[in-house]
Design a protein around this motif. Structure first.
Motif, PDB file in Angstrom:
ATOM      1  N   VAL A  95      45.333  12.448   3.023  1.00 39.70           N
ATOM      2  CA  VAL A  95      43.973  12.156   4.113  1.00 39.70           C
ATOM      3  C   VAL A  95      42.740  13.152   3.536  1.00 39.70           C
ATOM      4  CG1 VAL A  95      42.686  12.430   5.791  1.00 39.70           C
ATOM      5  CG2 VAL A  95      44.364  10.796   6.175  1.00 39.70           C
ATOM      6  N   LEU A  96      42.412  12.027   2.945  1.00 43.41           N
ATOM      7  CA  LEU A  96      40.498  12.962   2.093  1.00 43.41           C
ATOM      8  C   LEU A  96      40.078  13.428   3.218  1.00 43.41           C
ATOM      9  CD1 LEU A  96      40.059  11.354  -1.149  1.00 43.41           C
ATOM     10  CD2 LEU A  96      41.436  12.910  -1.003  1.00 43.41           C
ATOM     11  N   PHE A  97      39.365  12.742   4.115  1.00 46.57           N
ATOM     12  CA  PHE A  97      38.498  13.049   5.006  1.00 46.57           C
ATOM     13  C   PHE A  97      38.379  11.920   6.630  1.00 46.57           C
ATOM     14  CE2 PHE A  97      34.159  11.676   6.494  1.00 46.57           C
ATOM     15  CZ  PHE A  97      33.327  13.082   7.074  1.00 46.57           C
ATOM     16  N   GLU A  98      38.287  12.397   7.661  1.00 45.32           N
ATOM     17  CA  GLU A  98      38.589  11.847   8.956  1.00 45.32           C
ATOM     18  C   GLU A  98      37.693  12.824   9.406  1.00 45.32           C
ATOM     19  OE1 GLU A  98      41.493  11.634  12.450  1.00 45.32           O
ATOM     20  OE2 GLU A  98      41.902  12.072  10.383  1.00 45.32           O
ATOM     21  N   CYS A  99      36.814  11.614  10.443  1.00 39.86           N
ATOM     22  CA  CYS A  99      35.859  11.977  11.474  1.00 39.86           C
ATOM     23  C   CYS A  99      34.858  11.298  12.594  1.00 39.86           C
ATOM     24  CB  CYS A  99      34.614  11.964  10.767  1.00 39.86           C
ATOM     25  SG  CYS A  99      33.583  10.703   9.731  1.00 39.86           S
ATOM     26  N   ASP A 100      34.569  11.522  13.531  1.00 40.91           N
ATOM     27  CA  ASP A 100      34.039  10.402  14.696  1.00 40.91           C
ATOM     28  C   ASP A 100      32.573  10.021  14.085  1.00 40.91           C
ATOM     29  OD1 ASP A 100      32.935  13.141  15.330  1.00 40.91           O
ATOM     30  OD2 ASP A 100      34.517  12.360  17.228  1.00 40.91           O
ATOM     31  N   ALA A 101      31.932   9.545  14.766  1.00 39.75           N
ATOM     32  CA  ALA A 101      30.464   9.192  15.093  1.00 39.75           C
ATOM     33  C   ALA A 101      29.242  10.294  14.341  1.00 39.75           C
ATOM     34  CB  ALA A 101      30.352   8.125  16.190  1.00 39.75           C
ATOM     35  N   ARG A 102      29.424  11.678  15.237  1.00 39.73           N
ATOM     36  CA  ARG A 102      28.497  12.374  15.258  1.00 39.73           C
ATOM     37  C   ARG A 102      28.850  13.516  13.937  1.00 39.73           C
ATOM     38  NH1 ARG A 102      27.257  15.163  20.922  1.00 39.73           N
ATOM     39  NH2 ARG A 102      25.090  13.456  20.619  1.00 39.73           N
ATOM     40  N   ALA A 103      30.242  13.351  13.937  1.00 38.33           N
ATOM     41  CA  ALA A 103      30.734  14.215  12.759  1.00 38.33           C
ATOM     42  C   ALA A 103      30.472  13.422  11.862  1.00 38.33           C
ATOM     43  CB  ALA A 103      32.024  15.040  13.345  1.00 38.33           C
ATOM     44  N   CYS A 104      30.404  12.661  11.468  1.00 38.03           N
ATOM     45  CA  CYS A 104      29.815  11.496  10.441  1.00 38.03           C
ATOM     46  C   CYS A 104      28.886  11.419   9.996  1.00 38.03           C
ATOM     47  CB  CYS A 104      30.481   9.610  10.361  1.00 38.03           C
ATOM     48  SG  CYS A 104      31.898   9.350  10.750  1.00 38.03           S
ATOM     49  N   VAL A 123      29.041  -2.184  13.851  1.00 38.63           N
ATOM     50  CA  VAL A 123      29.614  -0.848  14.273  1.00 38.63           C
ATOM     51  C   VAL A 123      29.020  -0.426  15.313  1.00 38.63           C
ATOM     52  CG1 VAL A 123      29.827   1.991  13.029  1.00 38.63           C
ATOM     53  CG2 VAL A 123      30.020  -0.241  11.960  1.00 38.63           C
ATOM     54  N   ASP A 124      29.097   0.613  16.264  1.00 38.11           N
ATOM     55  CA  ASP A 124      28.844   0.777  17.370  1.00 38.11           C
ATOM     56  C   ASP A 124      28.176   2.835  17.299  1.00 38.11           C
ATOM     57  OD1 ASP A 124      28.063   2.928  19.985  1.00 38.11           O
ATOM     58  OD2 ASP A 124      28.973   2.120  21.072  1.00 38.11           O
ATOM     59  N   LEU A 125      26.972   2.229  16.633  1.00 39.48           N
ATOM     60  CA  LEU A 125      26.702   4.215  16.338  1.00 39.48           C
ATOM     61  C   LEU A 125      26.771   5.537  17.431  1.00 39.48           C
ATOM     62  CD1 LEU A 125      22.747   3.372  15.232  1.00 39.48           C
ATOM     63  CD2 LEU A 125      25.093   3.511  13.565  1.00 39.48           C
ATOM     64  N   GLY A 126      27.141   4.983  18.198  1.00 38.47           N
ATOM     65  CA  GLY A 126      27.459   6.754  18.632  1.00 38.47           C
ATOM     66  C   GLY A 126      29.042   6.522  19.264  1.00 38.47           C
ATOM     67  N   ASP A 127      29.611   5.742  18.632  1.00 38.17           N
ATOM     68  CA  ASP A 127      31.290   5.227  18.846  1.00 38.17           C
ATOM     69  C   ASP A 127      32.254   4.496  17.812  1.00 38.17           C
ATOM     70  OD1 ASP A 127      33.796   4.865  20.251  1.00 38.17           O
ATOM     71  OD2 ASP A 127      33.851   3.801  21.791  1.00 38.17           O
ATOM     72  N   PHE A 128      32.279   5.565  16.839  1.00 35.58           N
ATOM     73  CA  PHE A 128      33.392   5.395  15.628  1.00 35.58           C
ATOM     74  C   PHE A 128      33.726   5.684  15.263  1.00 35.58           C
ATOM     75  CE2 PHE A 128      29.103   6.060  13.262  1.00 35.58           C
ATOM     76  CZ  PHE A 128      29.748   6.726  11.965  1.00 35.58           C
ATOM     77  N   ARG A 129      34.823   5.382  14.340  1.00 38.20           N
ATOM     78  CA  ARG A 129      35.596   7.105  13.489  1.00 38.20           C
ATOM     79  C   ARG A 129      36.001   6.229  12.348  1.00 38.20           C
ATOM     80  NH1 ARG A 129      38.753  10.126  17.106  1.00 38.20           N
ATOM     81  NH2 ARG A 129      37.949   9.945  19.593  1.00 38.20           N
ATOM     82  N   PHE A 130      36.362   7.074  11.170  1.00 36.82           N
ATOM     83  CA  PHE A 130      36.127   6.510   9.626  1.00 36.82           C
ATOM     84  C   PHE A 130      37.618   7.494   8.861  1.00 36.82           C
ATOM     85  CE2 PHE A 130      35.475   7.564   5.899  1.00 36.82           C
ATOM     86  CZ  PHE A 130      35.090   6.143   4.678  1.00 36.82           C
ATOM     87  N   LEU A 131      37.926   7.135   8.395  1.00 34.32           N
ATOM     88  CA  LEU A 131      39.181   7.759   6.803  1.00 34.32           C
ATOM     89  C   LEU A 131      38.631   7.485   5.696  1.00 34.32           C
ATOM     90  CD1 LEU A 131      42.492   8.421   7.891  1.00 34.32           C
ATOM     91  CD2 LEU A 131      42.392   6.613   6.349  1.00 34.32           C
ATOM     92  N   SER A 132      39.336   8.714   5.419  1.00 34.48           N
ATOM     93  CA  SER A 132      38.985   7.769   3.597  1.00 34.48           C
ATOM     94  C   SER A 132      40.678   8.767   3.000  1.00 34.48           C
ATOM     95  CB  SER A 132      37.899   8.678   2.614  1.00 34.48           C
ATOM     96  OG  SER A 132      37.936  10.557   2.617  1.00 34.48           O
ATOM     97  N   ALA A 133      41.182   7.915   2.601  1.00 35.53           N
ATOM     98  CA  ALA A 133      42.655   8.509   1.490  1.00 35.53           C
ATOM     99  C   ALA A 133      42.548   7.901   0.334  1.00 35.53           C
ATOM    100  CB  ALA A 133      43.651   8.492   2.352  1.00 35.53           C
ATOM    101  N   ARG A 134      43.965   9.136  -0.491  1.00 36.83           N
ATOM    102  CA  ARG A 134      44.098   8.500  -1.878  1.00 36.83           C
ATOM    103  C   ARG A 134      45.703   8.815  -1.875  1.00 36.83           C
ATOM    104  NH1 ARG A 134      39.819   9.413  -6.379  1.00 36.83           N
ATOM    105  NH2 ARG A 134      41.505   7.500  -7.297  1.00 36.83           N
ATOM    106  N   ARG A 135      45.959   7.831  -2.769  1.00 33.63           N
ATOM    107  CA  ARG A 135      47.940   7.678  -3.505  1.00 33.63           C
ATOM    108  C   ARG A 135      47.561   6.960  -5.199  1.00 33.63           C
ATOM    109  NH1 ARG A 135      51.460   3.759  -0.841  1.00 33.63           N
ATOM    110  NH2 ARG A 135      50.543   1.938  -2.195  1.00 33.63           N
TER     111      ARG A 135
END
Length: 177
Positions: A95-104, A123-135
């Motif tokens: 995992v390179l980066f993970e966040c929820d709406a406000r932190a993103c 995308v609900d601008l106040g309620d979403f989550r994101f992750l980026s990852a590499r292998r």
């Protein structure tokens, strides 16, 4: 029973075999939209919106982007997101980066990131989550959100892909003559 989601290289016959990423989605799929490019590129977010842009890595290869509408009324974004994150980590991705709406970065993150259009990916601008990852040379991102009646998941994967069209060499002169 949730649908198993497979991401395979788009040019499997031309490329060296790559490991498929298999994810079990956390709810029944109501609709799915796909976008593919080979070769393609994707700006993989590695941080939240910093006031001017979303920092990231430009990754190139076989691009497979899918958006799913899930039968998940009342299910939180964390309940949709956590099992997917755990599966990505179990598949050997870092995992390179993970966040929820406000932190993103909220609105600014969403609109400075590659997201499939409504109604395919809501995308609900106040309620979403994101992750980026590499292998290795592969990259994956997951964006999860919801509406009152459904959950939404966008998965973007970039894997190695050869150049499918050999360029024709045509010499040109850049002199002013």
């Amino acid at each position: 029973m949730p649908k198993a989601f497979f991401l395979f290289p788009l040019v499997a016959a031309l490329a060296q075999p790559a490991l498929a990423l298999t994810l079990d989605l956390p709810a029944k799929v109501l609709a799915e939209e796909t976008r593919s490019e080979s070769p393609g590129s994707y700006a993989l977010p590695t941080e939240g919106f910093d006031g001017t842009r979303v920092p990231g890595l430009q990754v190139e290869g076989a691009l497979d982007q899918r958006a799913f509408q899930l039968d998940a009324p009342g299910v939180t974004t964390l309940a949709l997101f956590a099992p997917l994150r755990d599966q990505v980590v179990a598949a050997g991705y870092e995992v390179l980066f993970e966040c929820d709406a406000r932190a993103c970065g909220g609105f600014d993150f969403r609109f400075n990131t590659d997201v499939m259009p409504e109604p395919d990916m809501h995308v609900d601008l106040g309620d979403f989550r994101f992750l980026s990852a590499r292998r290795g040379k592969e990259a994956v991102s997951i964006l999860v959100s919801r509406s009152a009646s459904a959950g939404y998941v966008q998965i973007t994967r970039v894997s190695e892909a050869p150049l499918t069209v050999k360029p024709i060499e045509t010499p040109i002169s850049l002199d002013d003559e």
